[in-house]
Scaffold this motif. Structure first.
Motif, PDB file in Angstrom:
ATOM      1  N   GLY A  75       0.806  -1.208   0.000  1.00 11.59           N
ATOM      2  CA  GLY A  75       0.000   0.000   0.000  1.00 11.59           C
ATOM      3  C   GLY A  75       0.839   1.258   0.000  1.00 11.59           C
ATOM      4  N   ALA A  76       0.174   2.398  -0.104  1.00 11.00           N
ATOM      5  CA  ALA A  76       0.873   3.675  -0.153  1.00 11.00           C
ATOM      6  C   ALA A  76       1.553   4.010   1.163  1.00 11.00           C
ATOM      7  CB  ALA A  76      -0.125   4.779  -0.520  1.00 11.00           C
ATOM      8  N   ASP A  77       1.086   3.414   2.270  1.00 13.18           N
ATOM      9  CA  ASP A  77       1.648   3.728   3.590  1.00 13.18           C
ATOM     10  C   ASP A  77       2.642   2.684   4.076  1.00 13.18           C
ATOM     11  OD1 ASP A  77      -0.098   1.661   3.942  1.00 13.18           O
ATOM     12  OD2 ASP A  77      -1.341   2.636   5.466  1.00 13.18           O
ATOM     13  N   GLY A  78       3.023   1.755   3.197  1.00 14.21           N
ATOM     14  CA  GLY A  78       3.996   0.741   3.583  1.00 14.21           C
ATOM     15  C   GLY A  78       3.389  -0.531   4.127  1.00 14.21           C
ATOM     16  N   ARG A  79       2.098  -0.514   4.424  1.00 13.63           N
ATOM     17  CA  ARG A  79       1.431  -1.730   4.876  1.00 13.63           C
ATOM     18  C   ARG A  79       0.914  -2.523   3.681  1.00 13.63           C
ATOM     19  NH1 ARG A  79      -2.534   0.313   9.631  1.00 13.63           N
ATOM     20  NH2 ARG A  79      -2.956   1.970   8.099  1.00 13.63           N
ATOM     21  N   TYR A  80       0.398  -3.712   3.961  1.00 14.77           N
ATOM     22  CA  TYR A  80      -0.070  -4.592   2.887  1.00 14.77           C
ATOM     23  C   TYR A  80      -1.586  -4.719   2.959  1.00 14.77           C
ATOM     24  CZ  TYR A  80       4.826  -5.859   2.304  1.00 14.77           C
ATOM     25  OH  TYR A  80       6.179  -5.815   2.080  1.00 14.77           O
ATOM     26  N   TYR A  81      -2.199  -4.713   1.769  1.00 16.90           N
ATOM     27  CA  TYR A  81      -3.647  -4.734   1.672  1.00 16.90           C
ATOM     28  C   TYR A  81      -4.107  -5.803   0.686  1.00 16.90           C
ATOM     29  CZ  TYR A  81      -3.384  -0.218   4.014  1.00 16.90           C
ATOM     30  OH  TYR A  81      -3.143   0.778   4.922  1.00 16.90           O
ATOM     31  N   SER A  82      -5.353  -6.198   0.836  1.00 14.34           N
ATOM     32  CA  SER A  82      -5.978  -7.108  -0.118  1.00 14.34           C
ATOM     33  C   SER A  82      -6.520  -6.306  -1.294  1.00 14.34           C
ATOM     34  CB  SER A  82      -7.114  -7.880   0.557  1.00 14.34           C
ATOM     35  OG  SER A  82      -7.875  -8.579  -0.402  1.00 14.34           O
ATOM     36  N   GLY A  83      -6.372  -6.849  -2.490  1.00 15.35           N
ATOM     37  CA  GLY A  83      -6.909  -6.190  -3.670  1.00 15.35           C
ATOM     38  C   GLY A  83      -8.371  -6.477  -3.911  1.00 15.35           C
ATOM     39  N   TYR A  84      -8.962  -7.325  -3.090  1.00 12.96           N
ATOM     40  CA  TYR A  84     -10.371  -7.655  -3.260  1.00 12.96           C
ATOM     41  C   TYR A  84     -11.251  -6.594  -2.594  1.00 12.96           C
ATOM     42  CZ  TYR A  84      -8.165 -12.079  -4.422  1.00 12.96           C
ATOM     43  OH  TYR A  84      -7.369 -13.033  -4.988  1.00 12.96           O
ATOM     44  N   GLY A  85     -12.505  -6.540  -3.006  1.00 15.43           N
ATOM     45  CA  GLY A  85     -13.422  -5.564  -2.438  1.00 15.43           C
ATOM     46  C   GLY A  85     -13.538  -5.716  -0.933  1.00 15.43           C
ATOM     47  N   VAL A  86     -13.721  -4.599  -0.234  1.00 18.66           N
ATOM     48  CA  VAL A  86     -13.733  -4.633   1.227  1.00 18.66           C
ATOM     49  C   VAL A  86     -15.112  -4.976   1.790  1.00 18.66           C
ATOM     50  CG1 VAL A  86     -11.877  -2.946   1.363  1.00 18.66           C
ATOM     51  CG2 VAL A  86     -14.247  -2.155   1.433  1.00 18.66           C
ATOM     52  N   ILE A  87     -16.169  -4.892   0.975  1.00 14.27           N
ATOM     53  CA  ILE A  87     -17.515  -5.115   1.494  1.00 14.27           C
ATOM     54  C   ILE A  87     -17.682  -6.516   2.085  1.00 14.27           C
ATOM     55  CG2 ILE A  87     -19.973  -5.178   0.907  1.00 14.27           C
ATOM     56  CD1 ILE A  87     -18.784  -2.386   1.080  1.00 14.27           C
ATOM     57  N   PRO A  88     -17.225  -7.614   1.423  1.00 11.95           N
ATOM     58  CA  PRO A  88     -17.361  -8.939   2.043  1.00 11.95           C
ATOM     59  C   PRO A  88     -16.672  -9.020   3.401  1.00 11.95           C
ATOM     60  CG  PRO A  88     -16.849  -9.180  -0.279  1.00 11.95           C
ATOM     61  CD  PRO A  88     -16.679  -7.734   0.045  1.00 11.95           C
ATOM     62  N   SER A  89     -15.515  -8.385   3.517  1.00  8.86           N
ATOM     63  CA  SER A  89     -14.792  -8.414   4.788  1.00  8.86           C
ATOM     64  C   SER A  89     -15.556  -7.665   5.871  1.00  8.86           C
ATOM     65  CB  SER A  89     -13.397  -7.802   4.608  1.00  8.86           C
ATOM     66  OG  SER A  89     -12.646  -8.524   3.646  1.00  8.86           O
ATOM     67  N   VAL A  90     -16.172  -6.540   5.510  1.00  7.91           N
ATOM     68  CA  VAL A  90     -16.968  -5.787   6.475  1.00  7.91           C
ATOM     69  C   VAL A  90     -18.216  -6.567   6.861  1.00  7.91           C
ATOM     70  CG1 VAL A  90     -18.292  -3.672   6.832  1.00  7.91           C
ATOM     71  CG2 VAL A  90     -16.084  -3.573   5.661  1.00  7.91           C
ATOM     72  N   ALA A  91     -18.878  -7.168   5.856  1.00  7.11           N
ATOM     73  CA  ALA A  91     -20.099  -7.935   6.126  1.00  7.11           C
ATOM     74  C   ALA A  91     -19.827  -9.125   7.034  1.00  7.11           C
ATOM     75  CB  ALA A  91     -20.719  -8.412   4.809  1.00  7.11           C
ATOM     76  N   ALA A  92     -18.606  -9.647   7.010  1.00  6.91           N
ATOM     77  CA  ALA A  92     -18.265 -10.823   7.807  1.00  6.91           C
ATOM     78  C   ALA A  92     -17.964 -10.507   9.258  1.00  6.91           C
ATOM     79  CB  ALA A  92     -17.065 -11.546   7.178  1.00  6.91           C
ATOM     80  N   LEU A  93     -17.894  -9.233   9.629  1.00 13.29           N
ATOM     81  CA  LEU A  93     -17.514  -8.869  10.997  1.00 13.29           C
ATOM     82  C   LEU A  93     -18.418  -9.486  12.063  1.00 13.29           C
ATOM     83  CD1 LEU A  93     -16.414  -5.132  10.629  1.00 13.29           C
ATOM     84  CD2 LEU A  93     -15.022  -7.039  11.455  1.00 13.29           C
ATOM     85  N   PRO A  94     -19.757  -9.452  11.928  1.00 10.64           N
ATOM     86  CA  PRO A  94     -20.586 -10.091  12.961  1.00 10.64           C
ATOM     87  C   PRO A  94     -20.331 -11.591  13.080  1.00 10.64           C
ATOM     88  CG  PRO A  94     -21.904  -8.643  11.569  1.00 10.64           C
ATOM     89  CD  PRO A  94     -20.579  -8.776  10.912  1.00 10.64           C
ATOM     90  N   PHE A  95     -20.045 -12.244  11.972  1.00 13.25           N
ATOM     91  CA  PHE A  95     -19.780 -13.681  12.005  1.00 13.25           C
ATOM     92  C   PHE A  95     -18.425 -13.966  12.641  1.00 13.25           C
ATOM     93  CE2 PHE A  95     -22.811 -12.863   8.686  1.00 13.25           C
ATOM     94  CZ  PHE A  95     -23.723 -13.884   8.816  1.00 13.25           C
ATOM     95  N   TYR A  96     -17.468 -13.090  12.384  1.00  8.18           N
ATOM     96  CA  TYR A  96     -16.164 -13.234  13.029  1.00  8.18           C
ATOM     97  C   TYR A  96     -16.315 -13.090  14.543  1.00  8.18           C
ATOM     98  CZ  TYR A  96     -11.189 -12.586  13.981  1.00  8.18           C
ATOM     99  OH  TYR A  96      -9.902 -12.727  14.461  1.00  8.18           O
ATOM    100  N   ALA A  97     -17.073 -12.089  14.972  1.00  7.59           N
ATOM    101  CA  ALA A  97     -17.276 -11.871  16.405  1.00  7.59           C
ATOM    102  C   ALA A  97     -17.984 -13.057  17.037  1.00  7.59           C
ATOM    103  CB  ALA A  97     -18.078 -10.583  16.620  1.00  7.59           C
ATOM    104  N   ALA A  98     -18.996 -13.603  16.337  1.00 11.05           N
ATOM    105  CA  ALA A  98     -19.719 -14.760  16.867  1.00 11.05           C
ATOM    106  C   ALA A  98     -18.797 -15.966  16.987  1.00 11.05           C
ATOM    107  CB  ALA A  98     -20.914 -15.084  15.972  1.00 11.05           C
ATOM    108  N   GLY A  99     -17.952 -16.189  15.976  1.00 13.99           N
ATOM    109  CA  GLY A  99     -17.012 -17.308  16.032  1.00 13.99           C
ATOM    110  C   GLY A  99     -15.992 -17.142  17.135  1.00 13.99           C
TER     111      GLY A  99
END
Length: 495
Positions: free
Chosen positions: A51-75
């Motif tokens: 990334g522009a700030d030196g960190r690494y990012y996924s090139g895939y859309g972020v919406i699936p990752s955001v939508a998965a947050l409640p399921f991650y918390a439940a798990g």
């Protein structure tokens, strides 16, 4: 639908796409960041992009990752309460998200069909065919693919536009914007959606208003996507794909004829292999076009644009998959035109016609194809390619994942047995499973080999690893009862 999908889910994911999107979910939950953490960047992959700030990012859309947050918390909570490995629990929970999202995509098709003027019976049966007679079933139960979520957003946007009022147009715009945030190629459908908004409403002034209310949230969502890209990669137009596919020529390098033939007839992803119901379209299209002229243009435009785009796309096969993963979003647009044969009136008049006879043959075949794809781990075929090339002569059926699965189902089901003794570690328990073929011996050399030789259904695999049935049976029976109860209610509605 959700009950059946959950009952047949794998409960795991193990490809770069899924792991990359999951890493974003974990980072959002634990650090409030969009990066994927330390990883090894590869020029051919967008799973780990500098990334522009030196960190690494996924090139895939972020919406699936955001939508998965409640399921991650439940798990995470379930793992902490039960003492189960937290990483495995969160991965399983996130993978189950698609089972619910895939069912919602079928609901969206049902609503669109009803709003367009189909009967409840036609709409229900179309949704059932989409759920269980197309590869949406597979892609909603395996891995952490973005296609089910994109399909839900896309079909939901057209369902919203068909309501022909301001609030529904706004909701449709939000859903379409989320679709683009999920898969950026969704922008190719924007002209179709705007045209539908303009023409679906009467009088024309109303159509212009609907198109405007639709476009406003779409533009807001596109602005959000651009802002996320700016934060990650330093430019609103850089999505992550600019690393693996830096030029337009590198994106579209497949000859159209080759890609089109592959998307239709390739043994790994061809629509004709995995969605044979499309063979009924020539028999129902005329009636569908006469009854739902505007929707027929939408369906043919979306399908044509998708086939053209993914036929020239460099990675038209979509990586490791069972069936046409990249074309999953067009499946509702192929099923909707079959609705004329699902009406009671048409069924009575056409009981002895060609379309009725063809449907009686193709529908059971299509459902069987999806069931055959659910049981064996799809990744075993890709791991076995080296084995076939070096140690074993290839057979004619190896050209088709479907035919290979037909041969492998009995052997895979034979592994549903507990290990020799309880209390063993997973590797030891895996080794204790009886090896019935040379292919199994080859696969047992791989890490987590249980994922390649046992059924890719979470409760069957748990049984193969020695989990007592009295722990599995309540959940399996509960999901089964939900499925039966829902099917019974659908039957009463159809009656």
């Amino acid at each position: 639908m959700a009950s059946v999908y959950l009952l047949t889910a794998a409960g795991r994911f193990a490809n770069y796409d899924a792991e990359s999107m999951f890493a974003v979910t974990r980072s959002l939950y634990e650090r409030g960041s969009l990066d994927v953490g330390p990883c090894e960047a590869r020029s051919w992959s967008i799973a780990c992009v500098p990334g522009a700030d030196g960190r690494y990012y996924s090139g895939y859309g972020v919406i699936p990752s955001v939508a998965a947050l409640p399921f991650y918390a439940a798990g995470r909570a379930a793992g902490e309460i039960t003492g189960f490995d937290a990483d495995l629990a969160t991965g399983a929970s996130v993978s189950f998200m698609n089972s619910l999202v895939g069912a919602l995509a079928c609901v969206a098709l049902f609503l669109w069909a009803v709003y367009a003027g189909c009967t409840v019976r036609q709409s229900l049966l179309a949704a059932v065919l989409l759920a269980f007679a197309t590869p949406l079933w597979f892609h909603s139960t395996k891995e952490f693919y973005s296609e089910p979520l994109f399909t839900f957003f896309l079909v939901g946007s057209f369902a919203g536009l068909s309501r022909r009022n301001r609030n529904s147009s706004i909701i449709a715009g939000v859903l379409f914007g989320l679709a683009v945030g999920t898969r950026v190629f969704g922008l190719i459908y924007l002209p179709v959606a705007v045209g539908y908004a303009l023409l679906a409403s009467r009088p024309p002034q109303s159509g212009r208003a609907s198109a405007l209310w639709f476009l406003l949230p779409v533009l807001v969502c596109l602005g959000g996507v651009g802002l996320v890209n700016q934060i990650r990669f330093g430019s609103p137009l850089d999505t992550g794909y600019h690393i693996a596919l830096p030029t337009l020529g590198s994106v579209f390098s497949t000859p159209l004829a080759d890609g089109l033939w592959g998307n239709l007839a390739d043994g790994d992803v061809g629509l004709l292999w995995f969605a044979p119901l499309i063979l009924l379209l020539p028999l129902t299209w005329g009636r569908f076009h006469r009854a739902y002229r505007l929707e027929s243009f939408v369906c043919i435009a979306v399908v044509a644009m998708s086939l053209t785009f993914f036929s020239v796309y460099t990675y038209w096969k979509g990586g490791w998959s069972y069936g046409p993963r990249l074309l999953t979003p067009v499946l509702p647009f192929l099923i909707f035109p079959l609705s004329p044969m699902l009406s009671r009136a048409s069924g009575n008049r056409l009981s002895h016609s060609t379309v009725a006879r063809a449907a009686l043959v193709l529908i059971p075949i299509a459902i069987a194809i999806q069931m055959i794809g659910i049981i064996p781990p799809y990744s075993r075929h890709y791991y076995l390619r080296a084995y076939y090339d070096v140690e074993y002569p290839r057979r004619w059926w190896h050209r088709s994942l479907l035919l290979k699965n037909v041969k492998d189902v009995p052997g895979v089901m034979a592994h549903v047995s507990p290990p020799a003794s309880r209390g063993e570690t997973v590797p030891t328990a895996t080794a204790a499973i009886s090896v019935r073929s040379e292919k199994d011996q080859y696969l047992l050399r791989l890490p987590n080999s249980i994922n390649q030789i046992a059924p890719d259904v979470w409760w069957l695999k748990a049984a193969a690893l020695g989990t007592p049935w009295f722990l599995l049976a309540p959940v399996v029976l509960l999901l089964g009862l939900f499925s039966v109860a829902a099917a019974s209610r659908l039957g009463r509605v159809n009656a």
